[in-house]
Design a protein around this motif. Structure first.
Motif, PDB file in Angstrom:
ATOM      1  N   SER A   1      -5.947  11.475  -5.609  1.00  0.00           N
ATOM      2  CA  SER A   1      -5.003  10.877  -4.669  1.00  0.00           C
ATOM      3  C   SER A   1      -5.753   9.964  -3.711  1.00  0.00           C
ATOM      4  N   LEU A   2      -5.195   8.764  -3.463  1.00  0.00           N
ATOM      5  CA  LEU A   2      -5.870   7.777  -2.637  1.00  0.00           C
ATOM      6  C   LEU A   2      -4.858   6.778  -2.112  1.00  0.00           C
ATOM      7  N   TYR A   3      -5.251   6.065  -1.048  1.00  0.00           N
ATOM      8  CA  TYR A   3      -4.479   4.937  -0.543  1.00  0.00           C
ATOM      9  C   TYR A   3      -4.859   3.702  -1.365  1.00  0.00           C
ATOM     10  N   ALA A   4      -3.870   3.113  -2.032  1.00  0.00           N
ATOM     11  CA  ALA A   4      -4.129   1.966  -2.897  1.00  0.00           C
ATOM     12  C   ALA A   4      -2.845   1.175  -3.066  1.00  0.00           C
ATOM     13  N   PRO A   5      -2.922  -0.078  -3.521  1.00  0.00           N
ATOM     14  CA  PRO A   5      -1.695  -0.848  -3.790  1.00  0.00           C
ATOM     15  C   PRO A   5      -0.874  -0.203  -4.899  1.00  0.00           C
ATOM     16  N   ILE A   6       0.433  -0.373  -4.814  1.00  0.00           N
ATOM     17  CA  ILE A   6       1.351   0.200  -5.802  1.00  0.00           C
ATOM     18  C   ILE A   6       1.133  -0.470  -7.145  1.00  0.00           C
ATOM     19  N   THR A   7       1.047   0.327  -8.185  1.00  0.00           N
ATOM     20  CA  THR A   7       0.933  -0.167  -9.551  1.00  0.00           C
ATOM     21  C   THR A   7       1.863   0.660 -10.428  1.00  0.00           C
ATOM     22  N   PHE A   8       2.626  -0.029 -11.258  1.00  0.00           N
ATOM     23  CA  PHE A   8       3.586   0.661 -12.107  1.00  0.00           C
ATOM     24  C   PHE A   8       2.931   1.044 -13.426  1.00  0.00           C
ATOM     25  N   PRO A   9       2.994   2.330 -13.788  1.00  0.00           N
ATOM     26  CA  PRO A   9       2.412   2.759 -15.060  1.00  0.00           C
ATOM     27  C   PRO A   9       3.241   2.244 -16.227  1.00  0.00           C
ATOM     28  N   PRO A  10       2.663   2.262 -17.453  1.00  0.00           N
ATOM     29  CA  PRO A  10       1.392   2.885 -17.835  1.00  0.00           C
ATOM     30  C   PRO A  10       0.206   1.939 -17.642  1.00  0.00           C
TER      31      PRO A  10
ATOM     32  N   MET B   1       0.834  -1.190   0.000  1.00  0.00           N
ATOM     33  CA  MET B   1       0.000   0.000   0.000  1.00  0.00           C
ATOM     34  C   MET B   1       0.878   1.252   0.000  1.00  0.00           C
ATOM     35  N   SER B   2       0.381   2.263  -0.717  1.00  0.00           N
ATOM     36  CA  SER B   2       1.042   3.561  -0.745  1.00  0.00           C
ATOM     37  C   SER B   2       0.013   4.605  -1.179  1.00  0.00           C
ATOM     38  N   VAL B   3       0.479   5.812  -1.410  1.00  0.00           N
ATOM     39  CA  VAL B   3      -0.392   6.895  -1.881  1.00  0.00           C
ATOM     40  C   VAL B   3      -0.217   6.999  -3.391  1.00  0.00           C
ATOM     41  N   MET B   4      -1.254   6.651  -4.133  1.00  0.00           N
ATOM     42  CA  MET B   4      -1.220   6.664  -5.594  1.00  0.00           C
ATOM     43  C   MET B   4      -1.935   7.908  -6.104  1.00  0.00           C
ATOM     44  N   HIS B   5      -1.458   8.411  -7.242  1.00  0.00           N
ATOM     45  CA  HIS B   5      -2.032   9.601  -7.861  1.00  0.00           C
ATOM     46  C   HIS B   5      -2.442   9.254  -9.295  1.00  0.00           C
ATOM     47  N   LEU B   6      -3.676   9.590  -9.638  1.00  0.00           N
ATOM     48  CA  LEU B   6      -4.241   9.300 -10.945  1.00  0.00           C
ATOM     49  C   LEU B   6      -4.615  10.614 -11.626  1.00  0.00           C
ATOM     50  N   LEU B   7      -4.306  10.714 -12.895  1.00  0.00           N
ATOM     51  CA  LEU B   7      -4.671  11.899 -13.674  1.00  0.00           C
ATOM     52  C   LEU B   7      -5.917  11.559 -14.481  1.00  0.00           C
ATOM     53  N   VAL B   8      -7.037  12.190 -14.159  1.00  0.00           N
ATOM     54  CA  VAL B   8      -8.322  11.853 -14.765  1.00  0.00           C
ATOM     55  C   VAL B   8      -8.979  13.111 -15.298  1.00  0.00           C
ATOM     56  N   ARG B   9      -9.978  12.875 -16.116  1.00  0.00           N
ATOM     57  CA  ARG B   9     -10.824  13.945 -16.642  1.00  0.00           C
ATOM     58  C   ARG B   9     -12.277  13.499 -16.534  1.00  0.00           C
ATOM     59  N   ARG B  10     -13.131  14.416 -16.190  1.00  0.00           N
ATOM     60  CA  ARG B  10     -14.555  14.129 -15.982  1.00  0.00           C
ATOM     61  C   ARG B  10     -15.192  13.624 -17.273  1.00  0.00           C
TER      62      ARG B  10
ATOM     63  N   SER C   1      -5.469   8.039 -16.542  1.00  0.00           N
ATOM     64  CA  SER C   1      -4.335   7.126 -16.492  1.00  0.00           C
ATOM     65  C   SER C   1      -3.618   7.292 -15.161  1.00  0.00           C
ATOM     66  N   LEU C   2      -2.767   6.326 -14.858  1.00  0.00           N
ATOM     67  CA  LEU C   2      -1.989   6.350 -13.625  1.00  0.00           C
ATOM     68  C   LEU C   2      -0.851   7.353 -13.754  1.00  0.00           C
ATOM     69  N   LEU C   3      -0.709   8.228 -12.750  1.00  0.00           N
ATOM     70  CA  LEU C   3       0.296   9.287 -12.805  1.00  0.00           C
ATOM     71  C   LEU C   3       1.574   8.876 -12.096  1.00  0.00           C
ATOM     72  N   SER C   4       1.524   8.627 -10.798  1.00  0.00           N
ATOM     73  CA  SER C   4       2.731   8.304 -10.051  1.00  0.00           C
ATOM     74  C   SER C   4       2.346   7.763  -8.681  1.00  0.00           C
ATOM     75  N   CYS C   5       3.385   7.409  -7.929  1.00  0.00           N
ATOM     76  CA  CYS C   5       3.245   6.991  -6.526  1.00  0.00           C
ATOM     77  C   CYS C   5       4.153   7.897  -5.707  1.00  0.00           C
ATOM     78  N   ASP C   6       3.566   8.835  -4.970  1.00  0.00           N
ATOM     79  CA  ASP C   6       4.362   9.842  -4.265  1.00  0.00           C
ATOM     80  C   ASP C   6       3.639  10.246  -2.979  1.00  0.00           C
ATOM     81  N   PRO C   7       3.993   9.658  -1.827  1.00  0.00           N
ATOM     82  CA  PRO C   7       3.359  10.078  -0.572  1.00  0.00           C
ATOM     83  C   PRO C   7       3.722  11.495  -0.154  1.00  0.00           C
TER      84      PRO C   7
END
Length: 837
Positions: free
Chosen positions: A686-695, A624-633, A716-722
């Motif tokens: 930004s959310l607490y989720a399991p680490i996933t390597f992009p893309p 688990m870590s802090v994952m960041h996703l770049l999304v559009r509505r 898409s998945l942006l990065s993992c940065d707490p």
């Protein structure tokens, strides 16, 4: 030898060597003739000296023009051969069968008719296995001896969007069925939006019923259909499918078209379950009994993607991560044994398919897991409450303790209390302050707009109720007539309406509309001091350049997560190691995976007719870590989406629930939090989720009260940065009471003198661009004298920005049941057309 002779020999030697100038020789400027130096001049100037760059060029053996051309041709030829080899390998004997998913994009098109036509002998294939995929009734294995390929066709209902997305993650090709007149309906367009956001594999467009049209209308129908499909599928070909010959052409196209690679699945080994069995753990093993406990899940299928290792963890979509005990190799249920019969030497003969034997050997064990080397299921870091404690005080702390002991605090204690016991007694003031700190929770209490909107709603409802009561007293007979006339369609319409959901939606919409008009503005409470209410907030002189320590005052949940020194460097290293991995069950092998400690709910999912997808995880992807996703509505969703609201995520092969926060997508070191997901700009989730390597692609769904799930956003998945700092901003507003040349008296921002003195260092700004600061407090009721860089206008508003770092909620849930994400609605209401006054 005489002296004269020696002098003569010395002079001859000097003449031969030439004159050597000293270090103090004058050097005049050279004439700038405006021309470049020739090669000869450069060589004469260097006098045989060679630079390091020239030496390295000679070592690299630079090629001439013809050699470079031949080398480019060889590289081009090798790439072409690689593409052809990969294309010919798909569906052959040495690889997994070509997995084709048939889905209908229109309500009037039947996918069963397509699979029925492909089952015929006239299409050129031989059906070798019926219902070859566990849980899916309309699935069959097809062997085509003419093309020396084998296929697995399956058709699943598009109503279950989660199952459809799971099948698209592992499918080699998709066959879209179109209507000859409309192409696809609104739900089909919704399905395409989800598939494009997740990642679309190779596809083929198929239309039935074109041959039934008259010859004159057939060409017009094809042109209209091509014009309709070029919006979503530019330069795509629509295949008719009304005869056996059309079926053969479709099989040839599916087997020979170029495959589109998806990054999230090409780097991981994955498997679609074709046979599934569940064995509960015995009571002696201590894992549970019966269907409610844990057990071993035996999953058989073809390995796709990268080689599968037994010591890696596997993820079951929608259920979580598990360990493997062993990997076995049973007999291939869809063999492609080809023998060539040739009548004459040198000429090709007929291709005959050989059936597999029934008395084949039992499955042999390929690999068994080693308890010492296999990866663990540890998802959270071990939290040590004493990790931050010091085992021995420093000299500075000892001196401070000695000074504190000399200056003792005078307080009343019970008789007979020792000094050690008295040090643990807390004053009333300290107890009140600690209770205030605990009671002032994170973000929900910080937002005063909720209370203001609730009060406004209650006043409006009371006003409307009193209005209705007065009208009822005056016109009782007219109300009775109206109630008798309200029958038929209106009553049926109201029966399907959820009043509680309507009220909640209206409240949320009003809050979002108020935030859009007055962004981040809150009201200062009258009964609580502002320095207590907003004690977690601070002022910044510049949001861009003011420092903010990312390791300051971290929540307790941050002790449970993992973080990297450099996530990008780790990602490159792990993906490079995965690409070079060659150990394990290779691509195309038919294996049986023994997954241990699996709950019985996984087997219930298969028994209910849903597919089961397994994927091998890369290192660290269970943590688990802090994952960041770049999304559009997504444009189809119009309802407001509030931060920290529970959403359903599709992130690569994972499907889970979480409560994220939204922030702006900028390149700064601090990012402003958004209370709602904005419809016209990209946002970072930004959310607490399991680490996933992009893309990898990302889809966000929101579940309504009736169980239906709507697509909210894609990205898409942006990065993992707490350490990504997300700041929540609140704006305190005040109004000018008296305006002078450079100063003004401001009121309604605070309501007591102590708050003014507490927030005096914070800079002020106005909506019209003025800057200033608080000079002094006037009186005791919240009036304050402020100085600005220019004279204020009477219509202007004085603002104070305060910031606080926010974090997502830890509500991660890997179990997401398969439900209906969307249904067609017969009506829609645009909330912007409502009169909020």
């Amino acid at each position: 030898m005489t002296l004269l002779h020696m002098v003569k020999m010395a002079s001859d030697t000097v003449k031969q060597q030439g004159h050597r100038s000293g270090i103090y020789k004058q050097k005049n400027k050279e004439h700038k003739h405006g021309k470049h130096r020739t090669k000869g001049e450069i060589e004469r100037e260097h006098k045989g000296r060679v630079s390091v760059i020239t030496l390295t060029k000679k070592q690299r053996k630079e090629l001439n023009k013809m050699d470079r051309r031949h080398k480019a041709n060889q590289i081009r030829r090798n790439k072409k051969d690689m593409v052809l080899t990969e294309k010919r390998r798909l569906g052959s004997r040495d690889s997994a069968p070509h997995l084709v998913v048939v889905m209908s994009l229109h309500n009037s098109v039947d996918a069963g008719a397509v699979t029925k036509l492909l089952r015929r002998d006239g299409a050129g294939g031989v059906v070798h296995q019926e219902q070859c995929v566990s849980g899916i009734a309309d699935s069959f294995g097809l062997i085509v001896p003419r093309f020396k390929q084998r296929f697995i066709f399956l058709s699943h209902s598009t109503a279950n969007m989660h199952s459809l997305l799971d099948l698209a993650k592992v499918a080699d090709s998709l066959v879209f069925l179109l209507d000859p007149d409309e192409g696809w309906d609104s739900y089909g367009d919704y399905c395409l939006s989800c598939l494009f956001a997740q990642g679309l594999p190779s596809y083929a467009l198929v239309c039935q019923g074109v041959s039934d049209l008259p010859m004159k209308k057939r060409v017009e129908s094809k042109k209209a259909l091509l014009k309709l499909t070029e919006v979503r599928f530019p330069d795509a070909r629509v295949f008719p499918l009304d005869s056996d010959q059309d079926g053969t052409m479709l099989l040839r196209h599916l087997g020979s078209q170029r495959q589109r690679k998806l990054g999230f699945r090409s780097r991981r080994s994955h498997l679609l379950a074709q046979q599934v069995t569940f064995t509960p753990n015995s009571l002696t093993e201590g894992a549970g009994d019966g269907p409610t406990g844990l057990g071993t899940l035996c999953v058989s299928g073809y390995v796709r993607g990268r080689p599968l290792r037994v010591d890696k963890l596997v993820h079951i979509s929608g259920h979580g991560d598990f360990q493997l005990s062993q990997v076995a190799a049973p007999a291939d249920p869809l063999p492609l044994n080809l023998s060539v019969k040739s009548a004459k030497p040198g000429k090709g003969g007929d291709v005959v398919m050989q059936e597999g034997r029934d008395d084949e050997a039992p499955a042999r064990v390929l690999m068994k897991a080693d308890l010492n080397t296999r990866e663990t299921l540890q998802a959270e870091a071990d939290v040590d409450p004493m990790d931050g404690e010091q085992t021995w005080p420093t000299e500075t702390e000892l001196l401070e303790a000695e000074e504190a002991r000399q200056h003792k605090r005078v307080m009343k204690v019970p008789k007979g209390t020792s000094d050690y016991q008295a040090s643990w007694i807390v004053d009333d003031d300290e107890e009140e302050n600690s209770e205030i700190d605990e009671d002032s929770s994170d973000d929900d209490e910080d937002d005063m707009m909720d209370e203001a909107m609730e009060r406004d709603e209650e006043e409006n409802s009371q006003g409307s109720a009193s209005c209705c009561a007065s009208e009822a007293e005056d016109d009782d007979e007219e109300e009775e007539i109206c109630s008798t006339e309200r029958v038929g369609a209106d009553q049926r319409y109201d029966e399907h309406m959820d009043e509680a959901a309507e009220k909640e939606g209206l409240k949320l919409y009003r809050e979002a509309r108020s935030h859009e008009i007055f962004p981040d503005e809150v009201d200062t409470p009258l009964d609580t001091p502002a320095k207590i209410r907003f004690q977690r907030f601070r002022g910044l002189k510049s949001f861009r350049s003011s420092p903010w320590d990312p390791m300051e005052n971290l929540p307790l949940d941050y002790s449970r997560i993992f973080q990297f020194q450099s996530f990008e460097r780790t990602r490159r290293r792990i993906l490079a190691e995965a690409a070079a991995e060659e150990d394990g069950a290779l691509d195309g092998w038919y294996v049986t995976l023994h997954v241990i400690d699996v709950p019985f709910s996984v087997m219930e999912t298969v028994q209910s007719g849903n597919p089961l997808v397994l994927v091998s995880l890369l290192p660290h992807e269970q943590k688990m870590s802090v994952m960041h996703l770049l999304v559009r509505r997504h444009p189809s969703n119009k309802e407001p989406i509030k931060a920290k609201e529970e959403l359903i995520f599709h992130c690569g092969f994972r499907r889970f629930r979480a409560s994220p926060i939204f922030s702006q997508h900028t390149s700064a070191d601090k990012h402003k939090m958004e209370r709602f997901l904005q419809p016209d700009s990209p946002a970072v989730v930004s959310l607490y989720a399991p680490i996933t390597f992009p893309p990898t692609g990302v889809l966000l769904f929101k579940q309504r009260s009736d169980g239906i799930q709507d697509l909210v956003a894609t990205g898409s998945l942006l990065s993992c940065d707490p350490q990504r700092v997300v700041l929540k901003r609140i704006v305190l507003s005040g109004h000018p009471f008296k305006i002078n040349r450079r100063s003004a008296v401001v009121r309604y921002m605070f309501f007591n003198r102590g708050d003014i003195m507490w927030f005096k260092p914070v800079e002020l700004r106005t909506k019209w661009g003025r800057r200033g600061h608080i000079k002094e407090a006037l009186g005791t009721h919240g009036h304050m004298k402020c100085v600005f860089d220019n004279q204020l206008r009477s219509q202007d508003t004085v603002l104070m920005n305060l910031y606080k770092r926010v974090y997502p909620r830890w509500t991660f849930d890997p179990y997401v049941p398969l439900g209906l994400p969307w249904v067609k609605r017969e009506f829609s209401v645009d909330l912007e057309d409502l009169d909020m006054e």
